[in-house]
Design a protein around this motif. Structure first.
Motif: not given
Lengths: 223, 294
Positions: A78-79, A81-82, A101, A105-106, A108-111, A157, B1, B4, B207-210, B214
């Protein structure tokens, strides 16, 4: 940035073994723009999926952003892919959310802090020329606009590496040119780009280093 | 967070639609059943406690003792284990009580050639002495006294009553458990549907690494929200039934159980039901995740 050493990937379909990549080795330096070219079934998508650890190689070593991707834990994947932006041929936008959105969304999910999100989303949409379509839903977009929205989502990002898997595959020439121009701008901003295409003419027109794949083997590394 | 993630969970809940509503209804029914049995059981328990406090064992004596003998007898009985209070009732007092009970017919007692009522000891047992085992032992000890003619009263019926209460509670627990299992299955189905509906979101998130929490938390929250909503509805249902039926049932309860009024669930019972609902929903969410994800 990226280093592959004698990488092979074999899929098992029941008792049948299907080789997708055989003995592939190459390096991509920081800030490079590399085109991955080959016909359908050459192994481009498999190779890209190995880079962001959606697949694990059957043999060989893969290093991305100085990390051995085969040895990563779930949280390390995950790290990793960020730091990577990924764009697909089918854009993969969420149909029930607007363009704004989808990008937000992306984040938001990454904080990402809420106060930063709007600015970053509109920066990304401006970069791909879509700020006027922020409130449109994906089904209302042309294919070219959808692909630009996907690019905006990938770059919002600020990734170190952009992996583009046939982003122009479904586009006509004019739309493809727009998308390529945007990818070039992203690259010019310092992001390393790995751009896959089955169109040899497009690869040639890009005038960048090109890795040619065929039947899972790396045939040429030129440019 | 968290806001959300909660928003995503709400969005999922809307997506699950009728299945989510079914899950909430089932949770409501299971917790309402559990709560109703709990309410009945706690009121019965209160009745048992009150009965225990009032229970008396009467030892009828073979003959009326002299005043010195009666004092010595009372002292001896008071020293027995399980005895809290002992009161001596002479023949004359027993007759006086009978006359009071007979009221306007008291003349019937006056017509008797002699007082037929025996002298007795009225014994109030301690808490231990009022249990089935304690009472049995106490009755045996009292029966063994040389002055004893017969031992009356007892707590057997009260223990049967307590046993009935336990059976009722177990029955309620059983009904609640069956409904809870059905509720978990429905929440699981609702969450599985949501999982299929939000596959695209989850793919993008990964895919984006969440971070994994989450990706997964909205599903859990969605299940927990269904559970909490179900629990709140169940409590609302119980409050409604209590407000409507309580005043109608109370006279009957007063007559049969001796309780002044039916008491509603205590705050900690309500909190337990809320927690149970939330957990039920959460378990459904977790099970769905396990079923649908690699």
């Amino acid at each position: 940035m990226i280093e592959l050493h004698r990488v092979s990937k074999v899929y098992s379909v029941g008792p049948v073994k299907v080789p997708a990549l055989s003995d592939v080795s190459f390096r991509v330096g920081k800030g490079e723009f590399v085109t991955l070219c080959g016909p359908s079934g050459a192994g481009k998508t498999t190779l890209l999926r190995l880079l962001y650890r959606e697949e694990i190689p059957t043999e060989g070593e893969i290093e991305v952003l100085r990390q051995d991707v085969t040895a990563l834990t779930r949280s390390q994947v995950a790290a990793l892919r960020r730091s990577i932006g990924i764009v697909f041929q089918d854009a993969k936008l969420l149909p029930g959310r607007t363009v704004y959105e989808n990008v937000a969304f992306v984040l938001r999910v990454l904080g990402t802090p809420r106060r930063e999100i709007t600015g970053r989303v509109f920066d990304a949409l401006r970069a791909v020329g879509l700020s006027a379509r922020a409130q449109a839903y994906p089904p209302q977009l042309s294919q070219g606009e959808a692909q630009r929205a996907a690019l905006a989502r990938a770059v919002a990002r600020k990734p170190l590496l952009l992996i583009a898997d046939e982003p122009t595959g479904n586009l006509d020439e004019g739309m493809a040119a727009e998308v390529i121009e945007i990818v070039r701008d992203i690259w010019a901003g310092g992001t390393t780009v790995l751009f896959a295409t089955h169109q040899a003419t497009l690869a040639a027109a890009l005038k960048q280093r090109t890795l040619s794949l065929q039947n899972g083997r790396l045939l040429k590394d030129e440019g | 967070m968290f806001g959300f993630l909660l928003g995503e969970a709400l969005r999922d809940l809307r997506r699950a639609g009728r299945v989510a509503v079914s899950a909430i209804v089932l949770i409501t029914l299971s917790l309402a059943a559990l709560g109703a049995f709990w309410l009945l059981s706690s009121n019965l328990a209160e009745a048992v406690v009150q009965f225990r406090e009032r229970v008396k064992i009467v030892v009828y004596l073979k003959r009326e003792p002299s005043s010195g003998e009666s004092r010595a007898l009372v002292e001896r009985v008071r020293a027995l284990p399980g005895v809290a209070v002992v009161r001596y009732v002479g023949k004359a007092e027993a007759l006086g009580t009978l006359k009071q009970v007979l009221g306007k017919d008291a003349a019937v007692a006056d017509a008797l050639p002699q007082n037929p009522l025996p002298a007795s000891l009225e014994i109030t047992p301690t808490a231990e002495g009022a249990t089935l085992e304690g009472a049995r032992a106490l009755v045996m000890r009292l029966g063994a006294l040389p002055e004893t003619d017969e031992v009356g009263g007892g707590v057997e019926w009260m223990e049967q009553f307590a046993h009935g209460r336990r059976l009722l509670w177990l029955f309620g627990l059983g009904v609640g458990a069956v409904l809870a299992a059905a509720a978990i299955l429905t929440v699981t189905t609702a969450t599985t549907l949501v999982l299929h509906a939000r596959r695209d979101e989850m793919e993008i998130m990964r895919l984006v690494g969440a971070p994994e929490h989450v990706v997964r938390l909205p599903l859990l929250l969605q299940g927990m929200m269904q559970g909490l909503l179900g629990a709140m509805l169940a409590i609302w249902l119980l409050v409604g039934c209590y407000a409507i039926l309580g005043p109608r049932v109370e006279p009957l309860v007063r007559e049969t159980l001796g309780l002044a009024r039916l008491t509603f669930l205590r705050p900690h019972n309500v909190a337990f039901l809320m927690l149970a609902g939330t957990l039920l929903g959460g378990v459904g969410g977790i099970l769905a995740r396990g079923r649908a994800e690699p």
